[in-house]
Write a protein that holds these residues in place. Structure first.
Motif, PDB file in Angstrom:
ATOM      1  N   GLY A 130       7.079  19.287 -16.199  1.00  0.00           N
ATOM      2  CA  GLY A 130       7.080  19.972 -14.914  1.00  0.00           C
ATOM      3  C   GLY A 130       6.379  19.175 -13.833  1.00  0.00           C
ATOM      4  O   GLY A 130       6.843  19.113 -12.682  1.00  0.00           O
ATOM      5  N   SER A 131       5.265  18.556 -14.185  1.00  0.00           N
ATOM      6  CA  SER A 131       4.532  17.749 -13.202  1.00  0.00           C
ATOM      7  C   SER A 131       5.334  16.535 -12.767  1.00  0.00           C
ATOM      8  O   SER A 131       5.400  16.210 -11.579  1.00  0.00           O
ATOM      9  CB  SER A 131       3.187  17.303 -13.788  1.00  0.00           C
ATOM     10  N   VAL A 132       5.958  15.850 -13.721  1.00  0.00           N
ATOM     11  CA  VAL A 132       6.748  14.669 -13.381  1.00  0.00           C
ATOM     12  C   VAL A 132       7.989  15.070 -12.587  1.00  0.00           C
ATOM     13  O   VAL A 132       8.391  14.383 -11.636  1.00  0.00           O
ATOM     14  CB  VAL A 132       7.114  13.876 -14.647  1.00  0.00           C
ATOM     15  N   ALA A 133       8.602  16.203 -12.944  1.00  0.00           N
ATOM     16  CA  ALA A 133       9.768  16.675 -12.195  1.00  0.00           C
ATOM     17  C   ALA A 133       9.393  16.973 -10.745  1.00  0.00           C
ATOM     18  O   ALA A 133      10.151  16.652  -9.816  1.00  0.00           O
ATOM     19  CB  ALA A 133      10.356  17.919 -12.856  1.00  0.00           C
ATOM     20  N   ALA A 134       8.233  17.579 -10.543  1.00  0.00           N
ATOM     21  CA  ALA A 134       7.789  17.881  -9.180  1.00  0.00           C
ATOM     22  C   ALA A 134       7.539  16.597  -8.392  1.00  0.00           C
ATOM     23  O   ALA A 134       7.870  16.509  -7.204  1.00  0.00           O
ATOM     24  CB  ALA A 134       6.526  18.741  -9.216  1.00  0.00           C
ATOM     25  N   LEU A 135       6.963  15.591  -9.032  1.00  0.00           N
ATOM     26  CA  LEU A 135       6.762  14.310  -8.359  1.00  0.00           C
ATOM     27  C   LEU A 135       8.103  13.656  -8.027  1.00  0.00           C
ATOM     28  O   LEU A 135       8.285  13.100  -6.934  1.00  0.00           O
ATOM     29  CB  LEU A 135       5.948  13.374  -9.252  1.00  0.00           C
ATOM     30  N   ALA A 136       9.046  13.719  -8.959  1.00  0.00           N
ATOM     31  CA  ALA A 136      10.349  13.094  -8.740  1.00  0.00           C
ATOM     32  C   ALA A 136      11.117  13.771  -7.612  1.00  0.00           C
ATOM     33  O   ALA A 136      11.939  13.133  -6.951  1.00  0.00           O
ATOM     34  CB  ALA A 136      11.172  13.134 -10.025  1.00  0.00           C
ATOM     35  N   ALA A 137      10.865  15.056  -7.394  1.00  0.00           N
ATOM     36  CA  ALA A 137      11.538  15.772  -6.311  1.00  0.00           C
ATOM     37  C   ALA A 137      10.999  15.357  -4.943  1.00  0.00           C
ATOM     38  O   ALA A 137      11.696  15.474  -3.939  1.00  0.00           O
ATOM     39  CB  ALA A 137      11.382  17.276  -6.496  1.00  0.00           C
ATOM     40  N   ARG A 138       9.760  14.834  -4.902  1.00  0.00           N
ATOM     41  CA  ARG A 138       9.121  14.504  -3.617  1.00  0.00           C
ATOM     42  C   ARG A 138       9.037  13.012  -3.348  1.00  0.00           C
ATOM     43  O   ARG A 138       8.910  12.595  -2.196  1.00  0.00           O
ATOM     44  CB  ARG A 138       7.702  15.080  -3.580  1.00  0.00           C
ATOM     45  N   HIS A 139       9.067  12.197  -4.409  1.00  0.00           N
ATOM     46  CA  HIS A 139       8.819  10.765  -4.258  1.00  0.00           C
ATOM     47  C   HIS A 139       9.827   9.959  -5.051  1.00  0.00           C
ATOM     48  O   HIS A 139      10.356  10.424  -6.062  1.00  0.00           O
ATOM     49  CB  HIS A 139       7.411  10.403  -4.756  1.00  0.00           C
ATOM     50  N   GLU A 140      10.020   8.734  -4.639  1.00  0.00           N
ATOM     51  CA  GLU A 140      10.767   7.792  -5.457  1.00  0.00           C
ATOM     52  C   GLU A 140       9.807   7.191  -6.479  1.00  0.00           C
ATOM     53  O   GLU A 140       8.765   6.640  -6.121  1.00  0.00           O
ATOM     54  CB  GLU A 140      11.378   6.686  -4.610  1.00  0.00           C
ATOM     55  N   ILE A 141      10.145   7.310  -7.747  1.00  0.00           N
ATOM     56  CA  ILE A 141       9.340   6.736  -8.823  1.00  0.00           C
ATOM     57  C   ILE A 141       9.952   5.389  -9.180  1.00  0.00           C
ATOM     58  O   ILE A 141      11.115   5.310  -9.565  1.00  0.00           O
ATOM     59  CB  ILE A 141       9.291   7.681 -10.036  1.00  0.00           C
ATOM     60  N   ALA A 189       4.591   7.994  -0.192  1.00  0.00           N
ATOM     61  CA  ALA A 189       4.246   7.068  -1.267  1.00  0.00           C
ATOM     62  C   ALA A 189       5.421   6.837  -2.211  1.00  0.00           C
ATOM     63  O   ALA A 189       6.221   7.740  -2.497  1.00  0.00           O
ATOM     64  CB  ALA A 189       3.059   7.602  -2.062  1.00  0.00           C
ATOM     65  N   LEU A 190       5.508   5.610  -2.711  1.00  0.00           N
ATOM     66  CA  LEU A 190       6.323   5.287  -3.864  1.00  0.00           C
ATOM     67  C   LEU A 190       5.425   5.362  -5.085  1.00  0.00           C
ATOM     68  O   LEU A 190       4.255   4.972  -5.015  1.00  0.00           O
ATOM     69  CB  LEU A 190       6.911   3.887  -3.736  1.00  0.00           C
ATOM     70  N   LEU A 191       5.937   5.845  -6.197  1.00  0.00           N
ATOM     71  CA  LEU A 191       5.071   6.126  -7.341  1.00  0.00           C
ATOM     72  C   LEU A 191       5.371   5.253  -8.552  1.00  0.00           C
ATOM     73  O   LEU A 191       6.533   4.972  -8.866  1.00  0.00           O
ATOM     74  CB  LEU A 191       5.231   7.584  -7.782  1.00  0.00           C
ATOM     75  N   TYR A 192       4.296   4.853  -9.209  1.00  0.00           N
ATOM     76  CA  TYR A 192       4.361   4.354 -10.576  1.00  0.00           C
ATOM     77  C   TYR A 192       3.706   5.430 -11.435  1.00  0.00           C
ATOM     78  O   TYR A 192       2.582   5.878 -11.134  1.00  0.00           O
ATOM     79  CB  TYR A 192       3.622   3.031 -10.723  1.00  0.00           C
ATOM     80  N   VAL A 193       4.379   5.857 -12.494  1.00  0.00           N
ATOM     81  CA  VAL A 193       3.869   6.920 -13.363  1.00  0.00           C
ATOM     82  C   VAL A 193       3.429   6.315 -14.688  1.00  0.00           C
ATOM     83  O   VAL A 193       4.216   5.644 -15.367  1.00  0.00           O
ATOM     84  CB  VAL A 193       4.934   8.006 -13.587  1.00  0.00           C
ATOM     85  N   ASP A 252       0.797  -1.219   0.000  1.00  0.00           N
ATOM     86  CA  ASP A 252       0.000   0.000   0.000  1.00  0.00           C
ATOM     87  C   ASP A 252       0.833   1.275   0.000  1.00  0.00           C
ATOM     88  O   ASP A 252       0.277   2.373  -0.023  1.00  0.00           O
ATOM     89  CB  ASP A 252      -0.942   0.005   1.208  1.00  0.00           C
ATOM     90  N   ARG A 253       2.157   1.139   0.040  1.00  0.00           N
ATOM     91  CA  ARG A 253       2.972   2.344  -0.126  1.00  0.00           C
ATOM     92  C   ARG A 253       2.956   2.822  -1.573  1.00  0.00           C
ATOM     93  O   ARG A 253       3.304   3.967  -1.863  1.00  0.00           O
ATOM     94  CB  ARG A 253       4.421   2.094   0.299  1.00  0.00           C
ATOM     95  N   LEU A 254       2.540   1.945  -2.487  1.00  0.00           N
ATOM     96  CA  LEU A 254       2.545   2.304  -3.900  1.00  0.00           C
ATOM     97  C   LEU A 254       1.346   3.187  -4.233  1.00  0.00           C
ATOM     98  O   LEU A 254       0.211   2.889  -3.855  1.00  0.00           O
ATOM     99  CB  LEU A 254       2.500   1.061  -4.783  1.00  0.00           C
ATOM    100  N   ALA A 255       1.616   4.264  -4.955  1.00  0.00           N
ATOM    101  CA  ALA A 255       0.566   5.088  -5.547  1.00  0.00           C
ATOM    102  C   ALA A 255       0.822   5.169  -7.048  1.00  0.00           C
ATOM    103  O   ALA A 255       1.958   5.034  -7.499  1.00  0.00           O
ATOM    104  CB  ALA A 255       0.554   6.486  -4.929  1.00  0.00           C
ATOM    105  N   VAL A 256      -0.247   5.371  -7.805  1.00  0.00           N
ATOM    106  CA  VAL A 256      -0.147   5.451  -9.262  1.00  0.00           C
ATOM    107  C   VAL A 256      -0.567   6.833  -9.717  1.00  0.00           C
ATOM    108  O   VAL A 256      -1.688   7.280  -9.419  1.00  0.00           O
ATOM    109  CB  VAL A 256      -1.017   4.372  -9.934  1.00  0.00           C
ATOM    110  N   ALA A 257       0.315   7.532 -10.399  1.00  0.00           N
ATOM    111  CA  ALA A 257       0.003   8.825 -11.013  1.00  0.00           C
ATOM    112  C   ALA A 257      -0.383   8.547 -12.468  1.00  0.00           C
ATOM    113  O   ALA A 257       0.455   8.110 -13.266  1.00  0.00           O
ATOM    114  CB  ALA A 257       1.198   9.756 -10.928  1.00  0.00           C
TER     115      ALA A 257
END
Length: 476
Positions: free
Chosen positions: A200-211, A168-172, A86-91
């Protein structure tokens, strides 16, 4: 290792242009730079293709899945769920939410059901376990909804990128129809994201989360201008997603080895620890996605009467900054590798049972002094706020383990000179892995100087691989 898994599946789409998706998958795969390429042949059914994708997915490294239709995401996201729970989130970057069911889908194409299927409601032969919780889904760029999808999204409380949990850990997922004006897709929609907004959106996610994974789908080649756009866009998306891991490791490492004074300012994490000579806690690190100010850097350290030192990390991302510092006379020093491993990859060894776990920080200084001849690390270790333990093998060797957000950093690995080459360090590493598992952290990281061949060989022999590199630049 970077792997691109090409899945030329088009049978999940009902668009007249669907057969072009096979060629689109091939072209998208070719846009991923410096990757190991795995092509999955489609089966007679979607379920058969999914089985083949599951078998082809590598066990480690960063994976970019390219389609084909959006249905190719079934197994990569399920594999990520099995690994991260459940740590995984999907963008989900897509013009469509893809949340129909077999009974609500207007056209019957599986690519319009994939995200609902991942939640456990889809064709019976394609539902997998575990399922993706609705509150772990974030929609972005979605602008075309069927009525049933709108009802489900509202009832389930599915939101946007701002609702992603901090840990969260992310899958994009990127369906190229999320872009504005693109025509090489089956179902183009107006008013999408520009390429710059998507980056820009993906860069912002990468700055906050591990993808931890990226999927790119639904390219049906038609317009050369779309091809030109994607050739610029896809490599940048891959680069940003891959950098998220090093960025997050460096964030944890900054917390795991804290400076006495630290602040984020003008694109830098500025660190200063008087009386401690170690570079890490006396250097500036550029913040992810920022444009750091050289003037602010030099002013900060000049006020403290010390030369500016920059930790250029990850070095592969900061080529321009590195070149600028070199032109200003900053000398390069201490090339370093950051290595990572999963705890289950680190084997138990016979001597690990004799490693003492020392929580009493009053004892640490004496052990540092005995083993390494230097207790100067205590000024930093004494300010640790995260869960930490000193692992000591008699008076022969030690290491400091610091845990945060599912990761354990290993610092101050040292072996008394008279006990080297006797398996002491290997015992400490094995004990650190077991301690880490008991505290809910299944991944390890450490730093080793690039020219320290014996240490590198040891770490590689117990399952560590290189995540990224960094070096320092010191003001002349």
């Amino acid at each position: 290792m970077l792997t691109v898994v090409e899945v030329p599946q088009w049978q999940g789409s009902r668009s007249p242009t669907a057969p072009r998706l096979a060629e689109g998958a091939s072209r998208l795969a070719a846009m991923v730079p410096e990757a190991r390429h795995v092509r999955v042949a489609t089966g007679e059914t979607l379920a058969e293709t999914a089985d083949r994708v599951r078998a082809a997915l590598p066990r480690d490294g960063f994976v970019v899945t390219v389609g084909g239709d959006c249905g190719v995401e079934l197994e990569p996201i399920t594999a990520a769920l099995r690994r991260h729970g459940d740590r995984l989130a999907v963008a989900w970057f897509d013009a469509h939410p893809d949340m129909n069911t077999p009974t609500t889908s207007p056209g019957g194409g599986f690519h319009g059901m994939i995200l609902r299927t991942l939640q456990g409601e889809g064709p019976a032969d394609l539902v997998r376990s575990p399922t993706l919780r609705p509150d772990r889904i974030a929609l972005a760029g979605v602008r075309s909804f069927d009525a049933a999808e709108t009802e489900h999204i509202g009832r389930a409380g599915i939101g946007g990128l701002s609702g992603i949990a901090e840990d969260a850990l992310l899958y994009v997922h990127v369906d190229v129809d999320v872009l504005d004006g693109i025509t090489s897709v089956g179902y183009p929609e107006p008013d999408g994201l520009s390429a710059e907004e998507l980056i820009g959106s993906v860069a912002a996610l990468a700055a906050r989360h591990e993808i931890i994974g990226l999927g790119t789908t639904e390219y049906a080649p038609r317009d050369p201008r779309d091809e030109e756009l994607l050739r610029r866009l896809v490599p940048e998306l891959v680069r940003l997603c891959r950098l998220s891991g090093p960025w997050q490791i460096e964030r944890r490492a900054a917390n795991g080895w804290p400076a006495r004074h630290a602040e984020e300012r003008d694109g830098w994490l500025l660190r200063h620890t008087p009386g401690v000579p170690r570079r890490r806690c006396n250097s500036a690190r550029p913040l992810p996605g920022a444009s750091p100010s050289i003037e602010a850097l030099e002013s900060y350290y000049a006020e403290r009467g010390v030369p500016a030192i920059v930790q250029v990390t990850p070095s592969a991302y900061h080529g321009e900054l590195d070149a600028l510092l070199a032109r200003r006379g900053y000398t390069r020093e201490c090339d370093t590798l950051v290595m990572t491993a999963t705890t289950d990859a680190v084997p138990d060894v016979a001597g690990s049972a004799g490693v003492e776990e020392i929580d009493d920080r009053e004892r640490w200084a004496g052990l540092f002094e005995t083993v390494s001849g230097d207790a100067g690390n205590m000024d930093v270790a004494g300010h640790l706020t995260a869960k930490a333990v000193l692992l000591a093998k008699d008076a022969a060797g030690l290491g400091l383990a610091v845990t945060e957000d599912g990761w354990t950093g290993l610092f101050c690995m040292a072996t008394y000179p008279g006990h080297r080459r006797r398996g002491v360090a290997r015992s400490v590493l094995a004990a650190a892995a077991r301690w880490s598992e008991r505290h809910g952290a299944t991944r390890l990281y450490l730093q080793v100087e690039a020219d320290n061949q014996p240490a590198r060989a040891l770490y590689e022999s117990v399952g560590f691989t290189t995540s990224h590199e960094y070096h320092y630049r010191r003001q002349g």
